[in-house]
Design an enzyme around this catalytic site. Structure first.
Site, mmCIF file in Angstrom:
data_model
loop_
_atom_site.group_PDB
_atom_site.id
_atom_site.type_symbol
_atom_site.label_atom_id
_atom_site.label_comp_id
_atom_site.label_asym_id
_atom_site.label_seq_id
_atom_site.Cartn_x
_atom_site.Cartn_y
_atom_site.Cartn_z
ATOM 1 C CG HIS A 1 -8.856 7.224 -1.990
ATOM 2 N ND1 HIS A 1 -8.517 6.761 -3.234
ATOM 3 C CD2 HIS A 1 -8.552 6.232 -1.120
ATOM 4 C CE1 HIS A 1 -8.042 5.529 -3.121
ATOM 5 N NE2 HIS A 1 -8.061 5.187 -1.843
ATOM 6 N NE ARG B 1 -5.245 6.083 0.589
ATOM 7 C CZ ARG B 1 -6.134 5.394 1.290
ATOM 8 N NH1 ARG B 1 -6.899 6.006 2.181
ATOM 9 N NH2 ARG B 1 -6.251 4.103 1.116
ATOM 10 C CG LEU C 1 -12.772 5.466 -2.401
ATOM 11 C CD1 LEU C 1 -11.829 5.002 -1.314
ATOM 12 C CD2 LEU C 1 -12.155 6.567 -3.208
ATOM 13 N NE ARG D 1 -7.636 6.925 6.715
ATOM 14 C CZ ARG D 1 -7.779 6.033 5.735
ATOM 15 N NH1 ARG D 1 -6.939 5.015 5.642
ATOM 16 N NH2 ARG D 1 -8.732 6.162 4.847
ATOM 17 C CD GLU E 1 -2.939 3.802 -0.905
ATOM 18 O OE1 GLU E 1 -3.580 4.855 -0.717
ATOM 19 O OE2 GLU E 1 -2.053 3.400 -0.135
ATOM 20 C CG PHE F 1 -2.358 -0.210 0.957
ATOM 21 C CD1 PHE F 1 -2.795 -1.290 0.225
ATOM 22 C CD2 PHE F 1 -3.314 0.697 1.438
ATOM 23 C CE1 PHE F 1 -4.148 -1.476 -0.027
ATOM 24 C CE2 PHE F 1 -4.664 0.516 1.191
ATOM 25 C CZ PHE F 1 -5.088 -0.576 0.462
ATOM 26 C CD GLN G 1 -6.371 9.804 2.882
ATOM 27 O OE1 GLN G 1 -7.021 8.785 3.067
ATOM 28 N NE2 GLN G 1 -5.101 9.900 3.233
ATOM 29 C CG HIS H 1 -11.249 8.187 1.394
ATOM 30 N ND1 HIS H 1 -12.306 7.310 1.217
ATOM 31 C CD2 HIS H 1 -10.233 7.454 1.927
ATOM 32 C CE1 HIS H 1 -11.936 6.111 1.629
ATOM 33 N NE2 HIS H 1 -10.697 6.169 2.077
#
Lengths: 601, 246
Positions: free
Chosen positions: A256, A300, A266, A412, A269, A132, A254, A367
Site C-alpha cells: 500500500h 496501488r 496505514l 487489488r 487511499e 478511490f 500488495q 498490505h
C-alpha cells in the site's frame, strides 16, 4: 485432559469432540458474514476465532467499500466497476467471480446498511461515496468515478461492529479466543473439521463439522514492515497447505502506498480520494509524471512503484531520503478533520503531525495478499488434479483475504477487499445452507486421520530443546522484506528461497519453553510461526516461478507482462514445492469478457 | 537493537503484574530492565513486547497495534489506556512504568482479564438496529447528514473496556449497573434516526441501577482512548428517562 507441563502426547482416543453443522474459522468480516447466514438458517454453527471477533483486522479498514450503488452517480454501472477491477487485476482476476462480486455487491451493501452500519451520508440522505484509486466511469473512458461507500474513515470498524452486533442478535455461537491448529481430513480427502484449543484453558478439541470455512484473513506478518495486525499470520492458509491443498497467486502481495514512515500503519487511499497528493523532496507532485490521467489515484501497484523509484533516484524526503510526503494541508481543517478523523488521529500519534497543517511522511508497506486458497464463487475450495483440471474439496470453504476466488488477480483496487469479504462470506454461507438442505454425507475420520492433524500441536507441546521461535520469525520477516519486496530479481529471490528453506527446517525444531496451559500466548505464537513459514515459502517459490512483471509482481529481470505464457494463475503445493498453472476465467455470464489491454493510468 | 550505540540507549525499569492461576502463589509485580532507543518515543505495547522477548511467559492481548481493535486495554501507571497508542512520554513517571490488568474484572492470567461481565452488559442493551421502517433490500434507509452526525462520538467505541473498568459504580455493581461502554452503545441506537425502538430501550433502562448508578464521576471520559464521552451519552439517557416519567 489439559496440555500439562509434562508435555503429554495428545491422541484421537482421548481427545474430546464437539460436533457442529458448520465451523467458521475466523471472526472478521467474511467469517461473520458467513456465520450470520448460517445462524439465520438455524444451523448449529460455531465461529472459532483466536481473538474476540471485534479485534479482527477488518476493524482497521479505513476508506471504504467499493460498490456501484448509484448514490454519488445515478448512472453508475456495476459493469464499469467490473471493468476497473479486471484492469486493476492486470487481467488475471477471474471474470466470473468479479462479475458476481460487482453485480451482487449493492444488495450486500444495503443489507449492511439495513443492519445499522452508520455510513456517512450525502445531502439527499443517501450513502456517501468517495473517489478511490483505479475507479472510472464508462469502462475507463468517462474519467474518475466516486464509488467507494464510506463511514468517515472508519468503514472497517463500522462494518465489523455492525456484523458482530447482527450476529449477537442472531444468536451466533462464538468460540472466542480459540486457536485452530490443523484441518482434519478423512480418507476420501474430505475435510471434517479442525483441531483447536481454547486459549484460556489450553484444552484441545476435535471440532467436527460437515462444513469448515477458512476465514482467517491475511498474512502480512511474513514481512517486516506491514500495515497488518500482529494476528495476521496466515493461519488458514498454513492449515490448507499442510493438509495438502494448494494456494494460488501467492506471489501477488500488495504494497500500500501510504504506510506511515517508521511504523507501517496505514493512512487510507481515501486521503488521495479527498484531494490529497504525494510530493517528493522538491515538493513536486511526481505522480503526474507516472500516471498523467489518474495521477495519485492510479492503482496501488503503480503508485507504490513510482514512490520507490523517486526514493531510489534520490528524490526521497527526510534526513535519509527514504520516504515521500502525503500532502493534505491544502484541503483545510474542515475536510481533513471531518472526512478523515481517524487518519488525523493516527498521523498525530505515529508521525507526530497534524495532517491539516503538515504533510505525512509515508512509504509503501506490505498490505494485502491477492493470492490465497483457491475457491469458486461459492467459496468451495479448489485443488488441482494431476491433469491440471479443477477438483472441488468436499467440506472445505474459504472466504475473504485467506481465499483467492480471484477477484483481485495481480493487484487489488482500494475498497474491493471489504466488498470481497462481504459478498463471498455470504455466498459461502448460502452454499453451505443449500448443501445442508440437500443432505451432506461424510465419512468419519479414522483415529490416524485425527492423530495426523495433531502432529504439530504435539511436536510443539513435547519439545524439550531447539530453536527460539521468536528469532526464527524475525529472520523470516527480514528475509521476505529483503528478497521479495516491491522490486524483485531472480538473484535475490533464489537467495531468499534458500534462506526460507533453512528457516522452515528450523521451524520444525522449535522449542516451547513455557508448557503452561492457561492463556499461554507463547504456544499460540509458536504455532503461528508454522503458518507464517508456509505462506512465506509459497510466496517465495511462486514469485521466482512467475517470470514476468504483472500487477504487484514486478521483476527487474522480466520487466514486461507476458500474456503468452503467464495470463495464468500460479498454483503451489507445499508438499512438492512445485508451481503449476491454472487458467484464468474469461467466461462471465452476462457481459462480454474484457480482453487484456495495455494497462496505463 | 544491537547496532545502536550505548549512548543512544536508555534503560527503563518496567514492572509487570504477574499471576498464574495454576501456581500456588499470590499475584506479584515482576521487574524488568528494558533497553530502549533514547530518541524514539516507543509505545507501551512495544515495551511489553520487548519484555516478552526476555520472558515469553508474560501474557497480554494485542492485535492491531494502532488503537482500533481494543485488545490491549491496560492499567498503565495507574491509569487505564491502550498500550499500543500510549507513548512512553505520556505514561512514564520518574523512569518507571508499572503495568497492571484493567481493574475490577477477574484476572485470568498476568495482564489478561475476563471480559465476560463487560460483554454481557453490552449484549443486554440490544446493541443492534431495531427498526420497523420499510426495509427494501435494494436501497438504504434514508438518513440526513445532520441525523448521521448525531452518531459521531458514539459509534466509534472499540470495546476495549478502559471506561467501564475505571468506573467505581461499575466496580460496585458490575452485574446491575450497565457501565459506561454499554450505555454509550445503548445511546448510539437511541440516537440513530433509523432505529424505532427508543421506547423499548428506555423501558429496559428505567430501573434504579442500569443507568442511574452513574454518578457523573467521569473517569470514563478521562480514560477513553478514542476521546469519547460516555457520561454525556448517559446524561442524555437520564434526561429522556426523567422526561418520560413526568
Amino acid at each position: 485432559m489439559a496440555m500439562n507441563g509434562k508435555g503429554t502426547l495428545l491422541d484421537a482416543s482421548t481427545l474430546p469432540v464437539k460436533e457442529f453443522d458448520g465451523i467458521i474459522v475466523g471472526g472478521g468480516g467474511s467469517g461473520m458474514m458467513a456465520s450470520l447466514q448460517l445462524a439465520k438458517s438455524g444451523m448449529n454453527t460455531a465461529v472459532v476465532s483466536k481473538v474476540f471477533p471485534t479485534r479482527s483486522h477488518t476493524v482497521s479498514a479505513q476508506g471504504g467499500i467499493t460498490c456501484s450503488i448509484q448514490s454519488a452517480d445515478p448512472d453508475d454501472d456495476w459493469r464499469w466497476h467490473m471493468f476497473d477491477t479486471v484492469k486493476g487485476s492486470d487481467f488475471i482476476g477471474d471474470q466470473d467471480s468479479i462479475e458476481y462480486m460487482c453485480k451482487e455487491g449493492p444488495e450486500a451493501i444495503f443489507e449492511l446498511e439495513n443492519m445499522g452500519l452508520p455510513f456517512s451520508r450525502t445531502e439527499e440522505g443517501k450513502i456517501y461515496q468517495r473517489a478511490f484509486g483505479g475507479q472510472s466511469k464508462d469502462y475507463g473512458k468517462g474519467g474518475q468515478a466516486e464509488r467507494t461507500c464510506a463511514a468517515a474513515d472508519r468503514t472497517g470498524h463500522a462494518l465489523l461492529h455492525t456484523l458482530f452486533q447482527a450476529n449477537v442478535k442472531a444468536g451466533t455461537n462464538f468460540l472466542s479466543e480459540w486457536f485452530a491448529v490443523d484441518l482434519v481430513k478423512n480418507q476420501n480427502e474430505q475435510v471434517v473439521g479442525v483441531i483447536a484449543f481454547e486459549i484460556e484453558s489450553g484444552e484441545p478439541y476435535f471440532l467436527k463439522s460437515k462444513a469448515t470455512v477458512l476465514a482467517t484473513g491475511g498474512a502480512g506478518r511474513i514481512y517486516q514492515t506491514t500495515s497488518n495486525a500482529l494476528i495476521n499470520t496466515g493461519d488458514g492458509t498454513g492449515m490448507a497447505l499442510r493438509a495438502g491443498f494448494p494456494v494460488q497467486d501467492m506471489e501477488m502481495w500488495q504494497f500500500h502506498p501510504t504506510g506511515i514512515h517508521g511504523h507501517g500503519t496505514l493512512v487510507t487511499e481515501g486521503c488521495r480520494g479527498e484531494g490529497g497528493y504525494l510530493v517528493n523532496k522538491d515538493g513536486e507532485r511526481f505522480m503526474e509524471r507516472y500516471a498523467p490521467n489518474y495521477k495519485d489515484l492510479a492503482s496501488r501497484d503503480v503508485v507504490a512503484r513510482s514512490m520507490f523509484t523517486e526514493i531510489l533516484e534520490g528524490r526521497g524526503c527526510g534526513p535519509d531520503a527514504d520516504h515521500v510526503y502525503l500532502k493534505l494541508d491544502h484541503l483545510g481543517p474542515e475536510i481533513v478533520h471531518k472526512r478523515l478523523p481517524g487518519v488525523t488521529e493516527l498521523s498525530k500519534r505515529f508521525a507526530h503531525v497534524d495532517p491539516a497543517e503538515h504533510p505525512i511522511p509515508v512509504v509503501p508497506t506490505c498490505h494485502y495478499a491477492m493470492g490465497g486458497i483457491p475457491t469458486n464463487v461459492h467459496g468451495q475450495v479448489i485443488s488441482q488434479n494431476p491433469d491440471g483440471t479443477d477438483k472441488i474439496i468436499d467440506g472445505l470453504y474459504a472466504a475473504g483475504e485467506a481465499a483467492c476466488v480471484s477477484v483481485h488477480g495481480g493487484n487489488r483496487l482500494g475498497g474491493n477487499s471489504l466488498l470481497d469479504l462481504i459478498v463471498f462470506g455470504r455466498s459461502a454461507g448460502l452454499h453451505i445452507e443449500e448443501s445442508f438442505k440437500s443432505g451432506i454425507k461424510m465419512d468419519n475420520p479414522s483415529p490416524d486421520d485425527v492423530d495426523y492433524a495433531l502432529r504439530n500441536l504435539n511436536r510443539v507441546n513435547i519439545s524439550q530443546s531447539g530453536e527460539n521461535f521468536v528469532e526464527v520469525k524475525k529472520d523470516l520477516q527480514k528475509t521476505m522484506q529483503m528478497n521479495f519486496g516491491v522490486f524483485r530479481t531472480e538473484e535475490l529471490m533464489e537467495n531468499g528461497i534458500k534462506e526460507v528453506s533453512n528457516l522452515r527446517d528450523k521451524s520444525l525444531n522449535i522449542y516451547l519453553a513455557d508448557k503452561s496451559s492457561q492463556f499461554n500466548t507463547a504456544r499460540v505464537e509458536a504455532l503461528e510461526l508454522l503458518n507464517l513459514i508456509e505462506v512465506a515459502e509459497a510466496t517465495a517459490i511462486s514469485a521466482n516461478e512467475r517470470k514476468e512483471s504483472r500487477g504487484a509482481h514486478s521483476r527487474e529481470d522480466y520487466p514486461d507482462r507476458d500474456d503468452e505464457n503467464w495470463l495464468k494463475h500460479s498454483i503451489y503445493f507445499s508438499d512438492t514445492k512445485q508451481v503449476s498453472k491454472r487458467d484464468v476465467n474469461f467466461r462471465p455470464k452476462q457481459v462480454q469478457a474484457f480482453q487484456p489491454i495495455v494497462r496505463t493510468y | 537493537m544491537n547496532a545502536i550505540a550505548a549512548s543512544e540507549i536508555k534503560t527503563l525499569r518496567l514492572s509487570i503484574y504477574r499471576y498464574d492461576p495454576l501456581k500456588q502463589e499470590k499475584p506479584y509485580m515482576q521487574d524488568f530492565d528494558i533497553d530502549i532507543p533514547a530518541e524514539k518515543d516507543l509505545m507501551v505495547l512495544d515495551v511489553l513486547m520487548l519484555a516478552k522477548e526476555q520472558d515469553p511467559s508474560i501474557s497480554f492481548r494485542r492485535s492491531c497495534r494502532e488503537g482500533v481493535c481494543g485488545s490491549d486495554g491496560l492499567n498503565i501507571n495507574g491509569k487505564n489506556g491502550l498500550g499500543c497508542i500510549t507513548p512512553l512520554s505520556d505514561a512514564i513517571k520518574s523512569n518507571k512504568l508499572s503495568i497492571r490488568p484493567l481493574p475490577g474484572l477477574p484476572v485470568i492470567k498476568d495482564l489478561i482479564v475476563d471480559m465476560k461481565q463487560f460483554v454481557d452488559q453490552y449484549k443486554k442493551v440490544k446493541p443492534y438496529l431495531i427498526t420497523d421502517k420499510k426495509v427494501d433490500t435494494r436501497e438504504a434507509i434514508p438518513q440526513t447528514i445532520e441525523e448521521r452526525e448525531k452518531l459521531d462520538g458514539l459509534y466509534e467505541c472499540i470495546m476495549c473496556g478502559c471506561c467501564s473498568t475505571a468506573c467505581p459504580s461499575f466496580w460496585w455493581n458490575p452485574d446491575k449497573f450497565l457501565g459506561p461502554a454499554a450505555l454509550l452503545q445503548a445511546y448510539r441506537f437511541i440516537a440513530d434516526s433509523r432505529d424505532t425502538a427508543t421506547e423499548e430501550r428506555l423501558e429496559q433502562l428505567e430501573d434504579a441501577f442500569s443507568v442511574f448508578r452513574c454518578h457523573g464521576i467521569m473517569n470514563c471520559v478521562s480514560v477513553c482512548p478514542k476521546g469519547l464521552n460516555p457520561t454525556k451519552a448517559i446524561g442524555e439517557i437520564k434526561k429522556m428517562l426523567v422526561k418520560r416519567a413526568l
